[in-house]
Write a protein that holds these residues in place. Structure first.
Motif, PDB file in Angstrom:
ATOM      1  N   CYS A 249      25.339 126.340  10.971  1.00 53.91           N
ATOM      2  CA  CYS A 249      25.888 125.052  11.407  1.00 53.91           C
ATOM      3  C   CYS A 249      27.273 125.228  12.027  1.00 53.91           C
ATOM      4  O   CYS A 249      27.588 124.592  13.038  1.00 53.91           O
ATOM      5  CB  CYS A 249      25.921 124.072  10.243  1.00 53.91           C
ATOM      6  SG  CYS A 249      24.275 123.465   9.790  1.00 53.91           S
ATOM      7  N   GLU A 250      28.095 126.094  11.448  1.00 54.69           N
ATOM      8  CA  GLU A 250      29.437 126.344  11.999  1.00 54.69           C
ATOM      9  C   GLU A 250      29.357 126.915  13.414  1.00 54.69           C
ATOM     10  O   GLU A 250      30.170 126.570  14.268  1.00 54.69           O
ATOM     11  CB  GLU A 250      30.202 127.330  11.102  1.00 54.69           C
ATOM     12  CG  GLU A 250      30.665 126.738   9.802  1.00 54.69           C
ATOM     13  CD  GLU A 250      31.229 127.804   8.851  1.00 54.69           C
ATOM     14  OE1 GLU A 250      31.241 129.007   9.217  1.00 54.69           O
ATOM     15  OE2 GLU A 250      31.637 127.425   7.741  1.00 54.69           O
TER      16      GLU A 250
ATOM     17  N   PHE B 114      28.741 122.167  13.732  1.00 58.71           N
ATOM     18  CA  PHE B 114      28.371 121.183  12.717  1.00 58.71           C
ATOM     19  C   PHE B 114      29.082 121.564  11.429  1.00 58.71           C
ATOM     20  O   PHE B 114      28.620 122.420  10.687  1.00 58.71           O
ATOM     21  CB  PHE B 114      26.859 121.146  12.491  1.00 58.71           C
ATOM     22  CG  PHE B 114      26.042 120.991  13.747  1.00 58.71           C
ATOM     23  CD1 PHE B 114      26.391 120.064  14.718  1.00 58.71           C
ATOM     24  CD2 PHE B 114      24.911 121.762  13.956  1.00 58.71           C
ATOM     25  CE1 PHE B 114      25.640 119.912  15.873  1.00 58.71           C
ATOM     26  CE2 PHE B 114      24.149 121.622  15.103  1.00 58.71           C
ATOM     27  CZ  PHE B 114      24.515 120.690  16.065  1.00 58.71           C
TER      28      PHE B 114
ATOM     29  N   HIS C  24      24.959 118.647   5.737  1.00 54.12           N
ATOM     30  CA  HIS C  24      24.576 118.626   7.145  1.00 54.12           C
ATOM     31  C   HIS C  24      23.579 117.515   7.405  1.00 54.12           C
ATOM     32  O   HIS C  24      22.689 117.259   6.598  1.00 54.12           O
ATOM     33  CB  HIS C  24      23.990 119.985   7.541  1.00 54.12           C
ATOM     34  CG  HIS C  24      24.911 121.109   7.208  1.00 54.12           C
ATOM     35  ND1 HIS C  24      26.098 121.304   7.862  1.00 54.12           N
ATOM     36  CD2 HIS C  24      24.844 122.063   6.265  1.00 54.12           C
ATOM     37  CE1 HIS C  24      26.718 122.342   7.344  1.00 54.12           C
ATOM     38  NE2 HIS C  24      25.978 122.816   6.364  1.00 54.12           N
ATOM     39  N   ARG C  25      23.769 116.900   8.535  1.00 51.12           N
ATOM     40  CA  ARG C  25      22.855 115.834   8.923  1.00 51.12           C
ATOM     41  C   ARG C  25      21.503 116.438   9.286  1.00 51.12           C
ATOM     42  O   ARG C  25      21.426 117.550   9.806  1.00 51.12           O
ATOM     43  CB  ARG C  25      23.401 115.071  10.130  1.00 51.12           C
ATOM     44  CG  ARG C  25      24.719 114.374   9.863  1.00 51.12           C
ATOM     45  CD  ARG C  25      25.225 113.647  11.061  1.00 51.12           C
ATOM     46  NE  ARG C  25      24.900 114.394  12.294  1.00 51.12           N
ATOM     47  CZ  ARG C  25      25.045 113.920  13.519  1.00 51.12           C
ATOM     48  NH1 ARG C  25      25.518 112.719  13.704  1.00 51.12           N
ATOM     49  NH2 ARG C  25      24.739 114.649  14.577  1.00 51.12           N
TER      50      ARG C  25
ATOM     51  N   ASP D 202      21.356 117.614  12.814  1.00 47.24           N
ATOM     52  CA  ASP D 202      21.980 118.909  13.076  1.00 47.24           C
ATOM     53  C   ASP D 202      21.017 120.056  12.753  1.00 47.24           C
ATOM     54  O   ASP D 202      20.864 120.997  13.522  1.00 47.24           O
ATOM     55  CB  ASP D 202      23.258 119.088  12.249  1.00 47.24           C
ATOM     56  CG  ASP D 202      24.323 118.056  12.560  1.00 47.24           C
ATOM     57  OD1 ASP D 202      24.236 117.411  13.623  1.00 47.24           O
ATOM     58  OD2 ASP D 202      25.238 117.890  11.732  1.00 47.24           O
TER      59      ASP D 202
ATOM     60  N   TYR E  34      18.265 120.276  15.257  1.00 44.91           N
ATOM     61  CA  TYR E  34      18.725 120.915  16.489  1.00 44.91           C
ATOM     62  C   TYR E  34      18.609 122.441  16.367  1.00 44.91           C
ATOM     63  O   TYR E  34      18.093 123.112  17.259  1.00 44.91           O
ATOM     64  CB  TYR E  34      20.172 120.509  16.799  1.00 44.91           C
ATOM     65  CG  TYR E  34      20.698 121.170  18.049  1.00 44.91           C
ATOM     66  CD1 TYR E  34      20.301 120.718  19.304  1.00 44.91           C
ATOM     67  CD2 TYR E  34      21.558 122.257  17.977  1.00 44.91           C
ATOM     68  CE1 TYR E  34      20.760 121.346  20.461  1.00 44.91           C
ATOM     69  CE2 TYR E  34      22.019 122.888  19.126  1.00 44.91           C
ATOM     70  CZ  TYR E  34      21.621 122.424  20.366  1.00 44.91           C
ATOM     71  OH  TYR E  34      22.060 123.038  21.511  1.00 44.91           O
TER      72      TYR E  34
END
Length: 135
Positions: free
Chosen positions: A46-47, A51, A56-57, A60, A63
């Protein structure tokens, strides 16, 4: 059968910039670990894509899952020598998941396909991952 020297499974292959970024992050981890079975932090993934935070959503994560789908679009090698064997035809993907990836998982377990890496080395003039040239 097609001649191995003229057939290029990557002839019409393209990836988005983010899929290339994901591939290189995974490949770099593989090189560091020197082992195809990898446990990768979801937070780290995520990073990489901006994100932040530890929660985390779903969007995200979806994706990033979409980037894995793009990266894992299969290629087919023909008359491909890998190790001591020649494969008449074989479909390859960049990596596979050891288990399904849930939204609450802190890590994902993947296996990078070393035969796919060998195909990248052999056929791509400008590889999308930072692989050393084939010997």
């Amino acid at each position: 059968m097609m001649n191995d020297d003229t057939y290029n499974p990557f002839a019409h292959f393209s990836l988005s910039d983010d899929a290339v970024k994901l591939a290189n992050a995974i490949y770099h981890t593989y090189v560091q670990e020197d082992y195809p079975y990898l446990e990768i932090s979801v937070n780290r993934l995520c990073e990489i894509f901006g994100f932040g935070g530890y929660t985390h959503r779903h969007q995200d994560l979806e994706y990033i899952r979409g980037l894995f789908e793009e990266l894992n679009e299969p290629i087919a090698v023909v008359d491909f020598k890998y190790g001591s064997r020649v494969y008449d035809w074989k479909a390859l993907t960049f990596c596979s998941f050891e288990k399904p990836w849930g939204d609450s998982d802190e890590t994902i377990e993947i296996v990078i396909n070393e035969m796919y890496i060998a195909a990248v080395q052999r056929y791509m003039q400008k590889p999308f991952i930072n692989v050393p040239p084939a010997r």
